[in-house]
Design an enzyme around this catalytic site. Structure first.
Site, mmCIF file in Angstrom:
data_model
loop_
_atom_site.group_PDB
_atom_site.id
_atom_site.type_symbol
_atom_site.label_atom_id
_atom_site.label_comp_id
_atom_site.label_asym_id
_atom_site.label_seq_id
_atom_site.Cartn_x
_atom_site.Cartn_y
_atom_site.Cartn_z
ATOM 1 N N LYS A 124 0.851 -1.192 0.000
ATOM 2 C CA LYS A 124 0.000 0.000 0.000
ATOM 3 C C LYS A 124 0.889 1.245 0.000
ATOM 4 O O LYS A 124 1.774 1.379 0.851
ATOM 5 C CB LYS A 124 -0.856 0.009 1.276
ATOM 6 C CG LYS A 124 -2.331 -0.170 1.015
ATOM 7 C CD LYS A 124 -3.083 -0.184 2.312
ATOM 8 C CE LYS A 124 -4.539 0.107 2.096
ATOM 9 N NZ LYS A 124 -5.263 0.151 3.367
HETATM 10 O O1 G3P Z 1 -7.870 0.615 5.214
HETATM 11 C C1 G3P Z 1 -8.244 1.834 4.677
HETATM 12 C C2 G3P Z 1 -9.618 2.337 5.044
HETATM 13 O O2 G3P Z 1 -10.567 1.354 4.816
HETATM 14 C C3 G3P Z 1 -9.716 3.024 6.369
HETATM 15 O O3 G3P Z 1 -11.024 3.245 6.775
HETATM 16 O O4 G3P Z 1 -12.651 3.727 8.552
HETATM 17 O O5 G3P Z 1 -10.281 4.481 8.832
HETATM 18 O O6 G3P Z 1 -11.785 5.591 7.192
HETATM 19 P P1 G3P Z 1 -11.446 4.321 7.888
#
Ligand code: G3P
Length: 215
Positions: A83
């Site tokens: 990533k």
């Molecule tokens: O892994 C990346 C993403 O899905 C993070 O989500 O909930 O931290 O905005 P969030």
């Protein structure tokens, strides 16, 4: 549409994977920090459970060190995907990693034009964060629609991972748009399974079954 789990928690990953519900895993530094263990150890364990792609994020901000980290992470297991944040340095790193045959997932994407750049750089995956856009009163799902259309227009091979998913409606909309993948927190996977009428229906069948004469 493939479903990935957005988690670094071994119990959650094992439970979802053993139910046959998930095709891959995405992690990030925030998710890994919750597990209170060295990153390499957690990633190795995840990759021993899940055969599909497992995303692991670099933390360097310059391309040279991103590449160094990517090479280290990719040695943990053959299904690791790196990533990389959507920055100029990140895109430079993606180009180099493409030549080295190391798979990349370009993360923290918030606009369709950013997504064009990731595809042009040769990213295997793009991760638009829809929940975080919704959080600031922008329509996250519109971003997915636009990226999908652009990628179709130019036949870009980069796969769209709908990320920052907050609820089952996000998954329904992603499927209607035709996104390639959604990455979903464990709590939302559980919400997907449940329906109150299923529970009521089971209860009623069990009660009626008791009324059937045994001989
Ligand atoms: O892994 C990346 C993403 O899905 C993070 O989500 O909930 O931290 O905005 P969030």
């Amino acid at each position: 549409m493939l479903i990935f789990i957005d988690s670094a928690n071994i119990n959650e990953i094992e439970e979802a994977y053993n139910c046959g519900l998930i095709d891959g895993v995405t992690t990030n530094p925030t998710l890994l920090a919750k597990e209170n263990q060295p990153v390499d150890r957690i990633l190795k364990k995840i990759c021993s459970i899940v055969k599909g792609p497992v995303s692991a994020e670099v933390i360097s901000l310059d391309s040279k060190n991103m590449i160094k980290e990517a090479k280290h992470l990719s040695k943990i297991a053959s299904n690791i995907v790196i990533k990389i944040p959507l920055t100029k340095e990140g895109l430079k790193a993606v180009r180099v990693l493409l030549k080295e045959k190391i798979k990349t997932n370009v993360t923290l994407c918030f606009s369709p034009t950013q997504a064009i750049l990731a595809a042009k750089a040769g990213a295997d995956y793009i991760s638009p964060f829809i929940g975080r856009l919704d959080d600031i009163s922008q329509n996250g799902m519109e971003l997915i629609e636009k990226i999908k259309q652009i990628y179709n227009n130019y036949n870009f091979k980069t796969k769209i991972i709908v990320a920052s998913v907050r609820n089952p409606l996000h998954i329904l909309k992603a499927a209607l748009i035709g996104a390639d993948i959604v990455t979903v927190p464990f709590s939302v996977i559980e919400q997907l399974v449940k329906h109150p009428l299923t529970d009521v229906g089971i209860q009623r069948f069990l009660e009626d079954y008791k009324k059937i004469p045994k001989r």
